[in-house]
Design an enzyme around this catalytic site. Structure first.
Site, short mmCIF file in Angstrom:
data_model
loop_
_atom_site.label_atom_id
_atom_site.label_comp_id
_atom_site.label_asym_id
_atom_site.label_seq_id
_atom_site.Cartn_x
_atom_site.Cartn_y
_atom_site.Cartn_z
CB CYS A 43 21.61 -95.60 17.99
SG CYS A 43 22.08 -94.51 19.34
CG LEU A 278 22.10 -80.85 24.96
CD1 LEU A 278 20.63 -81.26 24.87
CD2 LEU A 278 22.30 -79.49 24.34
#
Length: 443
Positions: A43, A278
């Site tokens: 990010c 996941l």
């Protein structure tokens, strides 16, 4: 001794490995990844490109040697998983440096394979300098291109989170930016009126925003758009979407859900109880509607890693549905959302009503304040909150965080009146914008 194999060493994979080791000191844990880096803060990559983060290496959270030394976890980079042999409980691995292939046995297999950037099939695209931003290596390539070639202009395709963050960071470097978005409004997950606020902020900061169009043809630096317009761009960034990396699971016969992610149960197990999934490649459920939902963001991956670890040690915690809470910086403003947008609510067939509050982040007489627009959707009969969006300067994040907590707790929209939130002039008002939404919802 139990053998745990993890495919993928970024956010979800590295985190699940560390979480398992925290509870389980005995199992052998091996992590494979085809990339050359592991456990980096993806990010942060747009901000490293824009030099808001001065040292890109600060995004690297761990390396194989530290994982081995501190946690006794073996991490093998530049190793690609080719096939899952479920009947033998083994994964075929290829060493990308040597070309060697071998079968790695497992008792438990965890797929943290993430997603890949979608690159549209555009006539002549190969004639241009085109980048995506999905990895640390992608970031390094973009930075190297900017440093060496000194580009003056860029066309970004896709005005989602990455597209908007890259538009800001390239503008900070003095690069002219055309932001081209196929949908009629930027950040398509937003309601149209909230999207319009984001577009206005982008334009106010010199980003040339073009919605309802896409790049149709490329000839070097000359780009032809679907409406016939032409623009010049020294390079392009594609941020039109993410495709979950489910090839391994599909070849192994594991079910893929309607969102394109690997179907998982309450404990992140796939249809094969010895295989978990996941992160970006897993399908989960919406907290509000219960419908299938896939959220390619950091928080869900980290939470899912914890749930897998707890399940493996026999102290299981079932997963909750996801809200898709998200936030983005847009120059001096912030946009955040949680839950369902107006379009999502309509597609779900739910009844809803909406409250919009426009006010100050904190006391208007205090010099450091900003304007906020807080929009909340709720069910007219149950009064439960369905979703919320907020745009403005300071304090956007904490308002959405309060709404998230209220939704998780099952509070009604009127319950927002009674929340005794922090107040002092630098931080809020005697009736916070959250409280005001609760008051305004009363008929």
């Amino acid at each position: 001794m139990r053998k745990i194999v993890i495919i993928g060493a970024v956010g979800g994979g590295a985190t699940v490995a560390a979480q398992i080791r925290f509870y389980d000191k005995e199992s052998a844990i091996t992590v494979f990844d085809r990339d050359s880096t592991m456990s980096y803060a993806a990010c942060g990559t747009p901000y490293a490109i824009g030099e808001a983060i001065e040292n890109p290496k600060s995004l690297l959270m761990a390396d194989p040697s530290s994982f081995k030394e501190k946690r006794d976890i073996q991490v093998l980079l530049k190793h690609e998983a080719l096939e899952i042999k479920r009947s033998k409980k083994a994964v075929t691995i290829k060493n990308l440096a040597t070309g060697e292939t071998f079968d790695e046995p497992y008792d438990v297999l965890i797929l943290a394979t993430g997603g890949s950037a979608i690159i549209p099939d555009i006539d002549g695209l190969s004639s241009a300098d085109v980048f995506v931003l999905r990895s640390y290596g992608d970031m390094e390539k973009i930075k190297q291109f900017i440093n060496e070639r000194k580009p003056q202009s860029c066309c970004i395709s896709g005005a989602g989170f990455i597209g908007i963050e890259m538009a800001e960071n390239l503008k900070e470097l003095g690069i002219d930016v055309n932001l081209v978005h196929k949908s009629p409004h930027v950040m398509s997950i937003l309601d149209e009126d909230m999207s319009a606020l984001v577009k206005t902020e982008l334009q106010a900061n010199g980003v040339n925003v073009r919605t309802g169009v896409f790049v149709e043809k490329v000839d070097g630096t000359a780009l032809t758009l679907s409406n016939g317009d032409t623009i010049e761009a020294d390079f392009q960034i594609m941020s039109v979407g993410i495709k979950p990396n489910t090839e391994l699971a599909e070849k192994a016969g594991l079910p893929i859900g309607e969102t394109g992610g690997i179907v998982t149960n309450d404990f992140m197990q796939t249809a094969d109880p010895s295989i978990y999934a996941l992160g970006d490649s897993s399908e989960n459920a919406d907290l509000v509607t219960g419908a299938p939902k896939r959220i390619p963001l950091a928080w869900p991956a980290h939470r899912q890693a914890y749930l897998i670890a707890r399940h493996l040690i026999g102290s299981a915690i079932p997963k909750n549905g996801l809200l898709g809470t998200s936030i983005a910086k847009v120059f001096s403003k912030t946009i955040a959302m949680t839950g369902l947008s107006e379009t999502m609510i309509q597609e779900s067939g739910l009844s809803y009503e909406t409250v919009v509050h426009k006010g100050n982040s904190n006391a208007g007489y205090y010099p450091d304040h900003s304007r906020l627009t807080l929009k909340v959707h709720y069910h007219p009969e149950t009064r439960k909150i369905l979703g919320a969006q907020c745009f403005g300067g300071k304090g956007v994040d904490k308002r959405i965080d309060v709404i998230v907590t209220a939704m998780f707790a099952g509070l009604t929209v009127e319950d927002l009146q009674a929340l005794e939130l922090c107040y002092a002039p630098p931080y809020s008002s005697p009736k916070d914008p959250i409280n005001m939404v609760g008051y305004k919802a009363v008929k």
